[in-house]
Design an enzyme around this catalytic site. Sequence first.
Site, PDB file in Angstrom:
ATOM      1  N   GLU A 436     -50.141  33.194 -90.968  1.00 38.11           N
ATOM      2  CA  GLU A 436     -50.324  32.292 -92.112  1.00 38.11           C
ATOM      3  C   GLU A 436     -49.019  32.068 -92.870  1.00 38.11           C
ATOM      4  O   GLU A 436     -48.905  32.376 -94.054  1.00 38.11           O
ATOM      5  CB  GLU A 436     -51.393  32.843 -93.064  1.00 38.11           C
ATOM      6  CG  GLU A 436     -52.746  32.958 -92.392  1.00 38.11           C
ATOM      7  CD  GLU A 436     -53.910  33.122 -93.361  1.00 38.11           C
ATOM      8  OE1 GLU A 436     -53.671  33.261 -94.567  1.00 38.11           O
ATOM      9  OE2 GLU A 436     -55.051  33.088 -92.898  1.00 38.11           O
ATOM     10  N   GLU A 510     -58.442  35.479 -86.934  1.00 40.25           N
ATOM     11  CA  GLU A 510     -59.181  35.998 -88.084  1.00 40.25           C
ATOM     12  C   GLU A 510     -60.448  35.184 -88.241  1.00 40.25           C
ATOM     13  O   GLU A 510     -60.432  33.962 -88.037  1.00 40.25           O
ATOM     14  CB  GLU A 510     -58.356  35.910 -89.389  1.00 40.25           C
ATOM     15  CG  GLU A 510     -57.232  36.922 -89.452  1.00 40.25           C
ATOM     16  CD  GLU A 510     -56.426  36.885 -90.742  1.00 40.25           C
ATOM     17  OE1 GLU A 510     -56.980  36.520 -91.799  1.00 40.25           O
ATOM     18  OE2 GLU A 510     -55.226  37.225 -90.683  1.00 40.25           O
TER      19      GLU A 510
HETATM   20  C1  GAL Z   1     -56.114  35.748 -94.655  1.00 39.65           C
HETATM   21  C2  GAL Z   1     -54.894  36.604 -94.421  1.00 39.65           C
HETATM   22  C3  GAL Z   1     -55.257  38.061 -94.519  1.00 39.65           C
HETATM   23  C4  GAL Z   1     -56.034  38.326 -95.769  1.00 39.65           C
HETATM   24  C5  GAL Z   1     -57.268  37.465 -95.782  1.00 39.65           C
HETATM   25  C6  GAL Z   1     -58.093  37.697 -97.023  1.00 39.65           C
HETATM   26  O1  GAL Z   1     -55.762  34.472 -94.986  1.00 39.65           O
HETATM   27  O2  GAL Z   1     -54.318  36.366 -93.176  1.00 39.65           O
HETATM   28  O3  GAL Z   1     -54.097  38.833 -94.505  1.00 39.65           O
HETATM   29  O4  GAL Z   1     -55.217  38.047 -96.855  1.00 39.65           O
HETATM   30  O5  GAL Z   1     -56.868  36.131 -95.743  1.00 39.65           O
HETATM   31  O6  GAL Z   1     -59.110  36.756 -97.100  1.00 39.65           O
END
Ligand code: GAL
Length: 911
Positions: A436, A510
Amino acid sequence: MTLLYRRLLSVVLCAAGLVGMTLTAERMRLNDDWAFALGHASDPAQDFQHATGYFSYLAKTGFGDGPASTAFDDRTWRRVNLPHDWAIEVPFDPRGSHSHGYKAMGPGFPETSVGWYRKQVFIPESDLGKKIYVEFDGIYRDADVFINGFFVGNEPSGYLGQQHDLTDYLNYGGNNVIVVRVDASMEEGWFYEGAGIYRHAWLTKKHPLHFVKDGVWVNPQLSANSWTVHLQSEVKNHLRESAAFTVHYRILNAAGEVVHSHESAQHPLDAGEMVVDHSDLHLAFDPDLWSIKSPTLYRIEADIMLGDELTDRFSTDFGFRTLEWDPDRGFFLNGKSVKIVGSNNHQDHAGVGAAIPDSLQEWRLRQLMAMGHNAYRTSHNPPTTELLQACDRLGILVINETRLMGINPYHFRQLERLVRRDRNHPSVILWGLGNEEWAIEGNIKGARITQTMQDFCHRLDPTRYATVAISGGWGGISQVVQVAGVNYIGQADPDQQHKDYPWQIILGTEETTTQQTRGIYVRDDERCHLPPLEDGSSRGNCEIGWKYYAERDWGAGVLFWTGFDYRGEPTPFGYPAIASQFGILDTCGFPKDSFYYLKSWWTDEPVLHLFPHWNWPGREGESIEVRLHSNCANAELFLNERSLGSQDMPVNGHLAWQVLYESGDLKVIGTWADGSKRTESVSTTGSAARIELIADRTQLAPDRNEVAMVTVRVLDEAGRVVPTAEDLIHLEASGVGEILGVGNGNPSSLEADVYVERVWGEPIGEWTAPNPADPDTAILWETQFDAPNVEDNTSVTLLFNALGENQRIVLNGEELEAGTLQLALEAGSLKPTGNLLRIEATPFPVWRDREGLFQLHPASFRFEQAPEAWKRKVFNGLAQVILGATPEQGTLTLKASADGLISDTLTVEIR
Ligand code: GAL
């Protein structure tokens, strides 16, 4: 060298017909007994006057001052063992960093953000001629390292190790002081990162002709149905003359038998030079493959032979497996299609923070495997080696990530060191280049940087692809990256991406879990507690995420954010919430409800999990949704033996019933496709009656890496966990071993995770420097002082410094035994006021030592306040105690008690 290692080594030498050779290399853990104290990030006076000398340690070599100096007295510091995370010891504070879990450290807290470590190491005279290194696997962060006052280097990264050559600075046949100054003021990540030497430290002694650290690459490749192990071994000659050597390789199977051996060509190597031996070992047999179900490991040993002399041995586990990626069909391991399913995780656990003992690494992975995980993303940094070793042993696929994107030495050095360190692990399947990166992900700079990093990574390791996890910014990085990492389908259109870039692999790096506080079913903003969210903070939930990837063959898999809750990022709350709630397990590893959803669809084990709990006094007659996570074909729900109807389970789905609440028993009968039936009930419990302690194991080896994970449960009289219990449990450990930390998974608990002693010092009297012109002048120093006023739980020791070789100390008219440097004081052994202390010493130390002495006092008090007794509340009926083994053998007894509850005792054998 440990006895065990010696024994193993001689077994191997015999097996290989190499009896008679002695290996001079040794590698020992340097984990025990470090002196530790907090310094200061901005005030030198509170940082022990470090780097304030007229000549700094960067001006003149060997001029490390303050704690870096050998003369520094650290007897008023605490003793700690590694791994150590001091952030866990620091209290919470609403002014602390949200992303790091509101600890009173980091930006704005200079007084708790610098930590000093000192350790004495004896180096025998017989080591003269060896190369001697100190190695730290990970220090958070920006760590300066000194040996005997000499600055040997700095590593800014909190996630990569550092190795320093100590050889020329050592006192052979004498004591040596390794000193580390750690500055955790700045944050590298946006999540809890710990502070201090939170991974292992090592002392390595080697023959001057040896393998370069991380310089051996074991690369097994399959071609035309036979395996070749390609080896690249970097050997450096630190001798002052040239050396001609060969490398002898042996492959050993799991039983320790040599299954292949090979001798390299001879390499002449000039003094000071490095050479790479390229040897190809063509195997005449079919090795057992490394796979998720059967992670067979082989071992390679590489010996450097200088004539008859064995100068160094490298050995590592490795595995035979093939990786293939197909843009339409996803990932293949050993030619078989595997959907990658798992989670992202940070590196902290309740009770211990970032200082995770080796056996806890494995315990955590086993909790994830219990729900069917086959993959783990080390978000967002290089992991601890022991985590990867556990993944190798357990058969877990790893997406291994560097910390920061960029194309400069800062970034390349980190990526290169990550790849060189971890390329031999069969578990590692992908290199993560970034996560990100909002400034670049959707633009041409992102495309360029990714291309350059990817090319660099490919040159280092052409056997693995690279991925970057992308959030909203599609159209930059996503145009060039080999494996497009989708961070949340709610922020992407992977179907469109797959159409537009048909050559590209797509992986859900993710995905939103069903965000929840464990055991909570009603939102409570004041306590920062969440019921299972249908629409979590990055949109969606476990079921939506899993269905999406399950339905798309081209989707190589999905990794949920996160497996475990972690400290920091307590979204959607702020203080007093201090931990995230994204986890499928809480910070202790207690499962939330969605654990059973994923387990239902990720494993073949029968699952039948009914929720919520059934303790809702005052809600009689109200409709409550009862859900079932299961992989049965059909389920029938009963309330107090009345059927509430049966339903068929949709694939990858769940079942729900609206039930008018009345206390009693909810029961579900699940029927599987093969006709088998199982029953599960959830009952209204009575009130809390007793405590139960359950350990995951009751036998530990006498090694600090060994832990027993103890679950504390509060039960009603019928032995059922009381799902709303919040009793405060008092804990007492006796015998050998220790409590390492406590937790309960409550994301807004501000209770302490650890209880540690407080140690501090206080100088006595005034100190004026005697005339340095005549070194033979006796120092005469006299003072009157009052007895310190301390609490009963605080012990007092009088510390003296060795001011001269001949020293006489007289306290209140009584001469202390010659050579006394510390004197433990009994309560009442000093007069309340007017104690008389007289010190005579001769001769005065030479100039260099004396410089250090001026920073000291002839005498001071050391105070040690005993820690508070261990305690922790249960949260929704559960808490966790981590018991750690120590090198002593014996029995560890843990007793847990609480007001009004029957207590429980547990014993763990340490042998
Ligand atoms: C994502 C990020 C993670 C964490 C997560 C929390 O965007 O890659 O590291 O921050 O959000 O929602």
